[in-house]
Design a protein around this motif. Structure first.
Motif, PDB file in Angstrom:
ATOM      1  N   GLY A 198       0.871  -1.167   0.000  1.00 23.87           N
ATOM      2  CA  GLY A 198       0.000   0.000   0.000  1.00 23.87           C
ATOM      3  C   GLY A 198       0.904   1.211   0.000  1.00 23.87           C
ATOM      4  N   ALA A 199       0.882   2.023  -1.040  1.00 22.98           N
ATOM      5  CA  ALA A 199       1.843   3.122  -1.200  1.00 22.98           C
ATOM      6  C   ALA A 199       1.128   4.457  -1.266  1.00 22.98           C
ATOM      7  N   TYR A 200       1.586   5.408  -0.441  1.00 31.99           N
ATOM      8  CA  TYR A 200       1.073   6.771  -0.464  1.00 31.99           C
ATOM      9  C   TYR A 200       2.184   7.673  -0.974  1.00 31.99           C
ATOM     10  N   ILE A 201       1.913   8.425  -2.042  1.00 33.14           N
ATOM     11  CA  ILE A 201       2.952   9.233  -2.679  1.00 33.14           C
ATOM     12  C   ILE A 201       3.121  10.545  -1.916  1.00 33.14           C
ATOM     13  N   LEU A 202       4.334  10.734  -1.411  1.00 36.62           N
ATOM     14  CA  LEU A 202       4.659  11.900  -0.590  1.00 36.62           C
ATOM     15  C   LEU A 202       5.077  13.110  -1.417  1.00 36.62           C
ATOM     16  N   SER A 203       5.704  12.865  -2.582  1.00 36.32           N
ATOM     17  CA  SER A 203       6.156  13.972  -3.427  1.00 36.32           C
ATOM     18  C   SER A 203       6.375  13.468  -4.843  1.00 36.32           C
ATOM     19  N   GLY A 204       6.383  14.406  -5.781  1.00 34.52           N
ATOM     20  CA  GLY A 204       6.768  14.092  -7.157  1.00 34.52           C
ATOM     21  C   GLY A 204       5.650  13.542  -8.017  1.00 34.52           C
ATOM     22  N   GLU A 205       6.066  13.129  -9.214  1.00 36.17           N
ATOM     23  CA  GLU A 205       5.171  12.539 -10.217  1.00 36.17           C
ATOM     24  C   GLU A 205       5.877  11.353 -10.848  1.00 36.17           C
ATOM     25  N   GLY A 206       5.097  10.423 -11.373  1.00 40.79           N
ATOM     26  CA  GLY A 206       5.697   9.264 -12.008  1.00 40.79           C
ATOM     27  C   GLY A 206       4.757   8.609 -12.996  1.00 40.79           C
ATOM     28  N   LEU A 207       5.307   7.671 -13.745  1.00 44.09           N
ATOM     29  CA  LEU A 207       4.535   6.769 -14.596  1.00 44.09           C
ATOM     30  C   LEU A 207       4.706   5.375 -14.032  1.00 44.09           C
ATOM     31  N   TYR A 208       3.606   4.778 -13.599  1.00 44.93           N
ATOM     32  CA  TYR A 208       3.669   3.481 -12.931  1.00 44.93           C
ATOM     33  C   TYR A 208       3.166   2.372 -13.847  1.00 44.93           C
ATOM     34  N   ASN A 209       3.966   1.309 -13.925  1.00 45.27           N
ATOM     35  CA  ASN A 209       3.555   0.091 -14.626  1.00 45.27           C
ATOM     36  C   ASN A 209       2.845  -0.803 -13.629  1.00 45.27           C
ATOM     37  N   LEU A 210       1.570  -1.026 -13.860  1.00 43.48           N
ATOM     38  CA  LEU A 210       0.775  -1.918 -13.025  1.00 43.48           C
ATOM     39  C   LEU A 210       0.100  -2.940 -13.931  1.00 43.48           C
ATOM     40  N   ASP A 211       0.487  -4.191 -13.749  1.00 39.58           N
ATOM     41  CA  ASP A 211      -0.044  -5.275 -14.589  1.00 39.58           C
ATOM     42  C   ASP A 211       0.176  -4.980 -16.067  1.00 39.58           C
ATOM     43  N   ASN A 212       1.371  -4.415 -16.374  1.00 35.29           N
ATOM     44  CA  ASN A 212       1.819  -4.116 -17.739  1.00 35.29           C
ATOM     45  C   ASN A 212       0.982  -3.058 -18.447  1.00 35.29           C
ATOM     46  N   GLU A 213       0.390  -2.148 -17.660  1.00 34.67           N
ATOM     47  CA  GLU A 213      -0.218  -0.929 -18.178  1.00 34.67           C
ATOM     48  C   GLU A 213       0.444   0.246 -17.466  1.00 34.67           C
ATOM     49  N   TRP A 214       0.601   1.359 -18.182  1.00 33.48           N
ATOM     50  CA  TRP A 214       1.270   2.529 -17.607  1.00 33.48           C
ATOM     51  C   TRP A 214       0.242   3.579 -17.214  1.00 33.48           C
ATOM     52  N   PHE A 215       0.414   4.130 -15.989  1.00 35.38           N
ATOM     53  CA  PHE A 215      -0.527   5.103 -15.451  1.00 35.38           C
ATOM     54  C   PHE A 215       0.235   6.278 -14.837  1.00 35.38           C
ATOM     55  N   PRO A 216      -0.238   7.518 -15.051  1.00 31.48           N
ATOM     56  CA  PRO A 216       0.381   8.666 -14.369  1.00 31.48           C
ATOM     57  C   PRO A 216      -0.063   8.709 -12.911  1.00 31.48           C
TER      58      PRO A 216
END
Length: 255
Positions: A198-216
């Motif tokens: 369970g991840a809570y983003i503290l700072s920044g931006e990213g592109l996350y690969n989840l189950d081989n799909e990319w999400f901002p």
């Protein structure tokens, strides 16, 4: 609450049993017994397939839970995002003050209590899961602050830094970590493993690969990663991408 200014839309992505991205814009408050003057959003629960529950809590001035949270086999963890609270185990008499970056782990044999007498709103992450007891090993209460923890290279990569918040020995069946990616920075490979996060983003931006799909994703988002879901991230913002995340550990898989 004002009327919407545009067509209703959401960045939320919910895949029950697999993963979820929960942005802050869609969160609602919940009424939960024992919590006084607290605005609580449930970020994830077993209803989606998770084995734990995590909350985002705004504790108003004079807000508290003095009757206890967790206990009876349920271990709990609180992380102070901002403001100040006082915490303790139910069986202890003295409160401990947590400022921003401070945290407290309460073992499953006791209840967590907290209060806010600072006069300002305190923002918390609150976590609970059922403890997987290992005979001969008993976790103890842990207090710390991430600002006093040295980071280390993640998998030998200087661009990715890791902090462990809890001890790594077998008393504990879980840990909390902070992972920070400089921009640009990324995981060394796409991970696929049995552990949940369970991840809570503290700072920044990213592109996350989840189950081989990319999400901002960006600061304030919460991500739930189910077991064996492929996962990796690129940091793409102007500041480091950093998040605090839970992990189950130190136990064999059950059959």
């Amino acid at each position: 609450m004002p009327y919407p200014m545009d067509l209703l839309s959401s960045r939320a992505v919910i895949r029950p049993g697999k993963f979820a991205i929960v942005p802050p814009e869609g969160l609602v408050n919940n009424v939960i017994p024992r919590f006084k003057n607290c605005k609580i959003s449930i970020l994830v629960s077993p209803k989606i397939g998770a084995s734990f529950v995590e909350y985002l809590v705004n504790v108003e001035p004079e807000g508290e839970n003095l009757q206890g949270f967790g206990g009876e086999g349920i271990e709990t963890f609180v992380f102070c995002l901002s403001g100040q609270i006082k915490v303790k185990s139910y069986t202890e008499s003295e409160f401990i003050t947590l400022d921003g970056g401070g945290y407290f782990y309460c073992p499953p044999s006791d209840y967590m209590c907290f209060k806010n007498d600072s006069g300002e709103v305190a923002k918390l992450l609150l976590y609970k899961q059922r403890h997987d007891h290992l005979p001969g090993y008993e976790p103890k209460a842990v207090v710390g602050n991430v600002n006093q923890i040295e980071s280390c290279d993640y998998d030998g990569m200087e661009s990715v830094q890791l902090k462990d918040l809890l001890p790594s020995h077998l008393d504990f069946d879980m840990n909390m970590h902070i992972l920070t990616f400089s921009s640009p920075g990324c995981h060394p490979f796409v991970e696929t493993h049995v552990q949940e996060h369970g991840a809570y983003i503290l700072s920044g931006e990213g592109l996350y690969n989840l189950d081989n799909e990319w999400f901002p994703v960006k600061k304030g988002d919460f991500i739930w990663f189910g077991p064996f879901v492929p996962q990796a991230v690129y940091s793409v913002g102007r500041e480091p991408l950093s998040y605090i995340y839970s992990k189950d550990c130190n136990r064999d898989a059950k059959i």
